[in-house]
Design a protein around this motif. Structure first.
Motif, PDB file in Angstrom:
ATOM      1  N   ASP A 260      36.805  44.787  27.891  1.00  0.00           N
ATOM      2  CA  ASP A 260      36.016  43.557  27.494  1.00  0.00           C
ATOM      3  C   ASP A 260      36.461  42.169  28.188  1.00  0.00           C
ATOM      4  O   ASP A 260      35.791  41.272  27.811  1.00  0.00           O
ATOM      5  CB  ASP A 260      35.702  43.513  26.158  1.00  0.00           C
ATOM      6  N   MET A 261      37.619  42.420  28.879  1.00  0.00           N
ATOM      7  CA  MET A 261      38.229  41.052  29.314  1.00  0.00           C
ATOM      8  C   MET A 261      38.136  40.924  30.884  1.00  0.00           C
ATOM      9  O   MET A 261      38.509  41.913  31.493  1.00  0.00           O
ATOM     10  CB  MET A 261      39.624  41.014  29.017  1.00  0.00           C
ATOM     11  N   PRO A 262      37.484  39.909  31.474  1.00  0.00           N
ATOM     12  CA  PRO A 262      36.870  39.993  32.856  1.00  0.00           C
ATOM     13  C   PRO A 262      38.413  39.754  33.746  1.00  0.00           C
ATOM     14  O   PRO A 262      39.467  39.617  33.022  1.00  0.00           O
ATOM     15  CB  PRO A 262      36.253  38.791  33.084  1.00  0.00           C
ATOM     16  N   ARG A 263      38.255  39.731  34.903  1.00  0.00           N
ATOM     17  CA  ARG A 263      39.523  39.636  35.856  1.00  0.00           C
ATOM     18  C   ARG A 263      40.000  38.201  35.766  1.00  0.00           C
ATOM     19  O   ARG A 263      39.140  37.357  35.498  1.00  0.00           O
ATOM     20  CB  ARG A 263      38.958  40.264  37.400  1.00  0.00           C
ATOM     21  N   ALA A 264      41.187  38.234  36.383  1.00  0.00           N
ATOM     22  CA  ALA A 264      41.790  36.934  36.268  1.00  0.00           C
ATOM     23  C   ALA A 264      41.551  36.119  37.669  1.00  0.00           C
ATOM     24  O   ALA A 264      41.959  37.083  38.766  1.00  0.00           O
ATOM     25  CB  ALA A 264      43.165  36.917  36.259  1.00  0.00           C
ATOM     26  N   ILE A 265      40.588  35.266  37.826  1.00  0.00           N
ATOM     27  CA  ILE A 265      40.381  34.336  39.003  1.00  0.00           C
ATOM     28  C   ILE A 265      40.027  33.024  38.632  1.00  0.00           C
ATOM     29  O   ILE A 265      39.307  32.706  38.033  1.00  0.00           O
ATOM     30  CB  ILE A 265      39.031  35.354  39.857  1.00  0.00           C
ATOM     31  N   ASP A 266      40.615  32.267  39.468  1.00  0.00           N
ATOM     32  CA  ASP A 266      40.469  30.826  39.616  1.00  0.00           C
ATOM     33  C   ASP A 266      39.114  30.200  39.654  1.00  0.00           C
ATOM     34  O   ASP A 266      38.638  30.554  40.821  1.00  0.00           O
ATOM     35  CB  ASP A 266      41.722  30.330  40.288  1.00  0.00           C
ATOM     36  N   LYS A 267      38.675  29.394  38.728  1.00  0.00           N
ATOM     37  CA  LYS A 267      37.456  28.591  39.104  1.00  0.00           C
ATOM     38  C   LYS A 267      36.236  29.572  39.098  1.00  0.00           C
ATOM     39  O   LYS A 267      35.344  29.179  39.890  1.00  0.00           O
ATOM     40  CB  LYS A 267      37.498  27.595  40.457  1.00  0.00           C
ATOM     41  N   ALA A 268      36.248  30.534  38.414  1.00  0.00           N
ATOM     42  CA  ALA A 268      35.044  31.510  38.617  1.00  0.00           C
ATOM     43  C   ALA A 268      34.335  31.214  37.240  1.00  0.00           C
ATOM     44  O   ALA A 268      34.390  31.745  36.041  1.00  0.00           O
ATOM     45  CB  ALA A 268      35.436  33.041  38.570  1.00  0.00           C
TER      46      ALA A 268
END
Length: 362
Positions: A260-268
């Motif tokens: 339930d936790m999205p990926r780590a990606i900056d400024k998304a």
């Protein structure tokens, strides 16, 4: 000029020589030309001003009763219980806003949560997207029609979900409900996802007396308040270089991950947009106060040339039962602005306190 008209109806009773007493009240309050703060252009030299804003109706009821279930010789047990309910509705609005296509007020922040100003709406409701989990694979982020079938483009290829900023959803991105199935997550998919007004609240208290001893316990409760967990938003959005919570360790990392936790990606922005992901039920039960008192024998008190002498130990904010994930579920409301209600802004929770003392009267 703000004016309020209020009607109150009440019923009081006392039965069995006062061992069962209580009161029931119903009220209806209508405020015309309600005073609220409105933001102003910085060129005026002022940040905001008070304006008259429509007609607001508040109505609700309160029930409280006191019972003495047991009273034998030197022992007495007394219980007090109280419950209240209030609801509001915006009856009328200024014409310039009632006829406007944009019904949303200034946003709350935290991914652009918004309040809605519309005749018949609730003041304290907030609006955003309906989160439905995280895409496990790239191929899951396809557009589907009202029947759940995959939508294809003119070249026969599946169309992929798109966010309002033009970015394409992929595996590891948040899933939001596409209400009109147009393949784009935007304002057309924003609905009311929370209400910061408490549904029911009150307290119940137990008082037990045995000879010279007295024990008191007070429990406070609140049911049905939706809160934007600003602390979780700040520590789980994975936006920028700020420290994050340990909960992000369960984030999506590779194709096929179920989480339930999205990926780590900056400024998304699509992964930390205002949605039900950040809204929690802040219902709670608190042991707010407890006290134990011993009253010394009258003969001893007289020898000390006192009229009364007692020793006590008491505590406040001792225990809290809640499913809320923030520091403290007792958020309250920030008054004066529609866009500042029901937000956990990471304020310090009330501290636990324990006191010992002696009371003496001369």
């Amino acid at each position: 000029e703000e004016r309020t008209t209020e009607y109150n109806y009440g019923l009081d009773w006392s039965l069995f020589h006062g061992r069962f007493s209580g009161e029931l009240n119903y009220y209806k309050r209508t405020t015309k030309d309600l005073l609220l703060k409105e933001s102003m252009s910085s060129s005026t030299g002022f940040g905001e001003r008070y304006v008259n804003f429509g007609t607001l109706e508040n109505k609700g009821w309160e029930l409280g009763f006191s019972v003495t279930p047991l009273e034998i010789h030197d022992f007495r047990w007394k219980v007090y219980f109280n419950i209240s309910h209030n609801e509001n509705k915006l009856l009328t609005m200024p014409e310039r806003l009632a006829n406007s296509d944009n019904k949303y007020s200034e946003n709350y922040g935290y991914g652009n949560f918004r309040a809605k100003l519309e005749t018949g709406s609730v003041i304290g409701g907030f609006y955003g997207l309906k989160a439905q989990g995280v895409y496990a694979k790239d191929s899951d982020a396809v557009v589907r029609d009202f029947n759940g079938n995959v939508v294809f483009d003119s070249q026969g290829l599946p169309k992929y979900m798109q966010y309002s900023d033009g970015s394409i959803f992929q595996g590891g991105d948040m899933i939001y409900e596409d209400l009109n199935h147009d393949g784009i997550i935007n304002d057309l998919d924003v609905v009311q996802i929370g209400n910061s007004n408490v549904n029911y609240y009150g307290l119940f208290r137990h008082d037990l007396n045995y000879k010279q001893w007295a024990l008191g316990l007070a429990f406070y409760y609140s049911l049905g308040q939706d809160v934007i967990n600003g602390m979780r938003y700040s520590t789980e959005n994975m936006e920028g270089s700020n420290n994050q919570a340990t909960s992000i360790q369960r984030r999506w990392r590779k194709q096929g991950d179920i989480t339930d936790m999205p990926r780590a990606i900056d400024k998304a922005a699509r992964n930390y947009a205002a949605s039900t992901r950040w809204v929690e039920d802040a219902s709670y039960l608190k042991l707010k106060e407890i006290s134990l008192t011993y009253t010394f024998d009258r003969k001893l008190v007289q020898k000390l040339h006192l009229s009364q002498l007692s020793a006590f130990v008491s505590g406040t904010n001792l225990l809290t039962w809640t499913k809320y994930k923030g520091i403290d579920p007792e958020i309250g409301l920030t008054t004066g602005k529609l866009a500042k209600v029901g937000i956990d802004q990471q304020n310090t929770a009330p501290s636990m306190q324990v006191m010992l003392g002696i009371r003496a009267s001369f």
